[in-house]
Scaffold this motif. Structure first.
Motif, PDB file in Angstrom:
ATOM      1  N   PHE A   1       0.834  -1.209   0.000  1.00 30.75           N
ATOM      2  CA  PHE A   1       0.000   0.000   0.000  1.00 30.75           C
ATOM      3  C   PHE A   1       0.869   1.260   0.000  1.00 30.75           C
ATOM      4  O   PHE A   1       0.674   2.169  -0.819  1.00 30.75           O
ATOM      5  CB  PHE A   1      -0.919  -0.028   1.229  1.00 30.75           C
ATOM      6  CG  PHE A   1      -1.780   1.185   1.390  1.00 30.75           C
ATOM      7  CD1 PHE A   1      -2.865   1.402   0.553  1.00 30.75           C
ATOM      8  CD2 PHE A   1      -1.520   2.113   2.393  1.00 30.75           C
ATOM      9  CE1 PHE A   1      -3.675   2.521   0.705  1.00 30.75           C
ATOM     10  CE2 PHE A   1      -2.317   3.232   2.554  1.00 30.75           C
ATOM     11  CZ  PHE A   1      -3.392   3.440   1.708  1.00 30.75           C
ATOM     12  N   ILE A   2       1.841   1.314   0.920  1.00 31.82           N
ATOM     13  CA  ILE A   2       2.712   2.497   1.029  1.00 31.82           C
ATOM     14  C   ILE A   2       3.607   2.626  -0.203  1.00 31.82           C
ATOM     15  O   ILE A   2       3.817   3.732  -0.729  1.00 31.82           O
ATOM     16  CB  ILE A   2       3.570   2.419   2.313  1.00 31.82           C
ATOM     17  CG1 ILE A   2       2.658   2.509   3.546  1.00 31.82           C
ATOM     18  CG2 ILE A   2       4.615   3.522   2.337  1.00 31.82           C
ATOM     19  CD1 ILE A   2       3.376   2.308   4.871  1.00 31.82           C
ATOM     20  N   ALA A   3       4.123   1.501  -0.707  1.00 28.38           N
ATOM     21  CA  ALA A   3       4.975   1.528  -1.897  1.00 28.38           C
ATOM     22  C   ALA A   3       4.214   2.100  -3.086  1.00 28.38           C
ATOM     23  O   ALA A   3       4.763   2.880  -3.881  1.00 28.38           O
ATOM     24  CB  ALA A   3       5.478   0.120  -2.211  1.00 28.38           C
ATOM     25  N   SER A   4       2.946   1.739  -3.216  1.00 23.88           N
ATOM     26  CA  SER A   4       2.128   2.254  -4.312  1.00 23.88           C
ATOM     27  C   SER A   4       1.948   3.765  -4.208  1.00 23.88           C
ATOM     28  O   SER A   4       2.047   4.488  -5.206  1.00 23.88           O
ATOM     29  CB  SER A   4       0.769   1.558  -4.304  1.00 23.88           C
ATOM     30  OG  SER A   4      -0.012   1.943  -5.412  1.00 23.88           O
ATOM     31  N   ILE A   5       1.700   4.231  -2.984  1.00 22.20           N
ATOM     32  CA  ILE A   5       1.530   5.675  -2.761  1.00 22.20           C
ATOM     33  C   ILE A   5       2.820   6.431  -3.088  1.00 22.20           C
ATOM     34  O   ILE A   5       2.787   7.516  -3.689  1.00 22.20           O
ATOM     35  CB  ILE A   5       1.108   5.946  -1.300  1.00 22.20           C
ATOM     36  CG1 ILE A   5      -0.325   5.439  -1.071  1.00 22.20           C
ATOM     37  CG2 ILE A   5       1.198   7.431  -0.968  1.00 22.20           C
ATOM     38  CD1 ILE A   5      -0.806   5.558   0.357  1.00 22.20           C
TER      39      ILE A   5
ATOM     40  N   LEU B   1       2.417   0.622 -13.821  1.00 25.08           N
ATOM     41  CA  LEU B   1       3.783   0.227 -13.469  1.00 25.08           C
ATOM     42  C   LEU B   1       4.008   0.390 -11.964  1.00 25.08           C
ATOM     43  O   LEU B   1       4.685  -0.442 -11.343  1.00 25.08           O
ATOM     44  CB  LEU B   1       4.793   1.074 -14.255  1.00 25.08           C
ATOM     45  CG  LEU B   1       6.270   0.744 -14.051  1.00 25.08           C
ATOM     46  CD1 LEU B   1       6.578  -0.696 -14.443  1.00 25.08           C
ATOM     47  CD2 LEU B   1       7.157   1.716 -14.840  1.00 25.08           C
ATOM     48  N   ALA B   2       3.436   1.433 -11.379  1.00 28.83           N
ATOM     49  CA  ALA B   2       3.551   1.637  -9.928  1.00 28.83           C
ATOM     50  C   ALA B   2       2.834   0.526  -9.173  1.00 28.83           C
ATOM     51  O   ALA B   2       3.336   0.029  -8.154  1.00 28.83           O
ATOM     52  CB  ALA B   2       2.976   3.001  -9.544  1.00 28.83           C
ATOM     53  N   VAL B   3       1.663   0.126  -9.677  1.00 29.99           N
ATOM     54  CA  VAL B   3       0.911  -0.967  -9.046  1.00 29.99           C
ATOM     55  C   VAL B   3       1.716  -2.264  -9.107  1.00 29.99           C
ATOM     56  O   VAL B   3       1.815  -3.000  -8.118  1.00 29.99           O
ATOM     57  CB  VAL B   3      -0.458  -1.154  -9.732  1.00 29.99           C
ATOM     58  CG1 VAL B   3      -1.211  -2.341  -9.111  1.00 29.99           C
ATOM     59  CG2 VAL B   3      -1.295   0.111  -9.618  1.00 29.99           C
TER      60      VAL B   3
ATOM     61  N   ALA C   1      -9.316   0.238 -11.668  1.00 31.11           N
ATOM     62  CA  ALA C   1      -8.580  -0.024 -10.422  1.00 31.11           C
ATOM     63  C   ALA C   1      -9.546  -0.384  -9.300  1.00 31.11           C
ATOM     64  O   ALA C   1      -9.292  -1.322  -8.523  1.00 31.11           O
ATOM     65  CB  ALA C   1      -7.751   1.202 -10.037  1.00 31.11           C
ATOM     66  N   GLY C   2     -10.674   0.324  -9.210  1.00 35.32           N
ATOM     67  CA  GLY C   2     -11.640   0.054  -8.150  1.00 35.32           C
ATOM     68  C   GLY C   2     -12.359  -1.269  -8.323  1.00 35.32           C
ATOM     69  O   GLY C   2     -12.502  -2.041  -7.369  1.00 35.32           O
ATOM     70  N   VAL C   3     -12.817  -1.542  -9.552  1.00 30.99           N
ATOM     71  CA  VAL C   3     -13.507  -2.808  -9.835  1.00 30.99           C
ATOM     72  C   VAL C   3     -12.554  -3.977  -9.609  1.00 30.99           C
ATOM     73  O   VAL C   3     -12.944  -5.009  -9.055  1.00 30.99           O
ATOM     74  CB  VAL C   3     -14.068  -2.821 -11.269  1.00 30.99           C
ATOM     75  CG1 VAL C   3     -14.566  -4.212 -11.653  1.00 30.99           C
ATOM     76  CG2 VAL C   3     -15.210  -1.821 -11.405  1.00 30.99           C
TER      77      VAL C   3
ATOM     78  N   GLY D   1      -3.606   1.912  -2.906  1.00 30.90           N
ATOM     79  CA  GLY D   1      -2.631   2.997  -2.859  1.00 30.90           C
ATOM     80  C   GLY D   1      -2.659   3.832  -4.123  1.00 30.90           C
ATOM     81  O   GLY D   1      -2.607   5.067  -4.086  1.00 30.90           O
ATOM     82  N   PHE D   2      -2.785   3.162  -5.263  1.00 29.80           N
ATOM     83  CA  PHE D   2      -2.829   3.849  -6.559  1.00 29.80           C
ATOM     84  C   PHE D   2      -4.097   4.687  -6.699  1.00 29.80           C
ATOM     85  O   PHE D   2      -4.089   5.749  -7.339  1.00 29.80           O
ATOM     86  CB  PHE D   2      -2.744   2.815  -7.685  1.00 29.80           C
ATOM     87  CG  PHE D   2      -2.878   3.412  -9.061  1.00 29.80           C
ATOM     88  CD1 PHE D   2      -1.889   4.216  -9.589  1.00 29.80           C
ATOM     89  CD2 PHE D   2      -4.012   3.154  -9.824  1.00 29.80           C
ATOM     90  CE1 PHE D   2      -2.011   4.773 -10.865  1.00 29.80           C
ATOM     91  CE2 PHE D   2      -4.144   3.694 -11.098  1.00 29.80           C
ATOM     92  CZ  PHE D   2      -3.138   4.499 -11.611  1.00 29.80           C
TER      93      PHE D   2
END
Length: 347
Positions: A10-14, A49-51, A158-160, A193-194
């Motif tokens: 979670f934090i890495a994504s942020i 890519l971040a995800v 992302a949400g779905v 996070g994304f």
């Protein structure tokens, strides 16, 4: 260690998303507005890519002991590379399909992930035989592209995907599959996070990098979670992914009726229909989140139902989907067979 991996992902994504955003602008991975798009300014579209990187970091912290880990990571890497190339250069549909095939084949032949048979609900077994590999390929590529097709509004895919992954993690917990549960949960944490940057108004899109990666992972994890069990139970991932699957199915129906190629883009997907009905951008996304969540709950209930209860539930779901599709015009404005039957009986 399990909870730590979720927090790390979670934090890495942020932290990684703003970095990826700058990289996207630098390498030209941007999305310009056009008649099909709902945004009005140039947007970076490499967010997936971040995800992916956040997921890999969380996965490394968790260190799952599974024979499937290497094959899944290799396949996911190929999918992400395919998505990055598309976000940068807008490669052809054939080129993207080749990347998807390559990733799926690695999962099948290196990881040994394939559906070989299904136990029928009343008696006997359906053995796929030589169709096992084609069926598995079709499933992976179909779900991968289904997630890609709904990526049309800020935070939608992302949400779905997050809702589907959380449902998948819950189902894996019920079935005692710790690997699928942990992997799905880590990926869901990376998606959450994304969403801080991707929910409306978005500052970055996930692009094909994210949509293809999430679709690929959901397709593979659902195979691992539900393979070689009853036919009724195998319907669970189909219900769980009801939003992208139904949107894709009716897009094909719509294009067939309009005599268009199945791969031709249009502006008649579920989110477009809701916008045309007067819902705002955010309302449309939240409404689809609600529908996806209902599908997720239905999948969990379905897994606990007896055979006849499951058949009744799927019948109700199919009728509800058909009515909803006809009301909002998802398959075309003149597609209303069920509503026409209702009108005949009401006369």
């Amino acid at each position: 260690m399990g909870y730590l991996s979720l927090v790390v992902a979670f934090i890495a994504s942020i932290l990684l998303t703003p970095v990826v955003k700058r990289v996207a602008f630098r390498i030209g991975a941007v999305d310009a507005p056009n008649y099909r798009k709902v945004h009005s300014r140039i947007m970076p579209r490499l967010g997936g890519l971040a995800v992916f990187l956040a997921f890999v970091i969380g996965f490394a912290v968790y260190q799952p002991q599974s024979k499937y880990s290497l094959a899944i990571l290799l396949g996911a890497t190929i999918i992400v590379i395919t998505g990055v190339l598309d976000d940068m250069y807008e490669i052809s549909a054939k080129a993207k399909l080749i990347g998807q095939f390559a990733a799926a084949l690695i999962v099948i032949f290196v990881g040994g992930i394939q559906v070989e048979f299904i136990n029928l609900p009343f008696q006997g077994t359906l053995d796929f035989g030589f169709l096992s590999i084609p069926f598995t390929l079709l499933w992976i590529i179909g779900i991968t592209n289904a997630i890609n097709l709904i990526d049309g509004l800020d935070g939608l895919a992302a949400g779905v995907s997050t809702i589907a992954l959380m449902t998948l993690a819950a189902m894996a917990f019920i079935m005692g599959n710790t690997f699928v549960m942990a992997t799905a949960a880590i990926l869901a944490a990376a998606c959450l996070g994304f969403l801080f940057y991707n929910f409306h108004p978005a500052s970055i899109f996930m692009g094909d990098t994210g949509a293809l990666f999430l679709g690929f992972m959901i397709s593979v994890l659902s195979l691992l979670g539900f393979k070689s069990i009853t036919m009724v139970s195998f319907i669970i991932p189909i219900i769980m992914l009801g939003v992208p699957i139904s949107d894709t199915f009716f897009a094909i129906v719509r294009r067939f009726r309009m005599k268009q190629k199945w791969s031709d883009p249009d502006k008649s997907h579920l989110h477009h229909c809701l916008l045309n009905m007067g819902f705002s951008h955010r309302q449309s996304v939240l409404l689809i989140y609600g529908i996806a969540a209902m599908f997720g709950v239905a999948a969990i209930i379905f897994s606990m139902a007896k055979v006849w209860g499951a058949i009744l539930l799927i019948s109700v779901i199919l009728i509800a989907i058909e009515l909803f599709v006809e009301i909002i015009g998802l398959a075309g404005k003149n597609y209303r067979p069920l509503l026409n039957i209702v009108r005949i009986f009401n006369k």
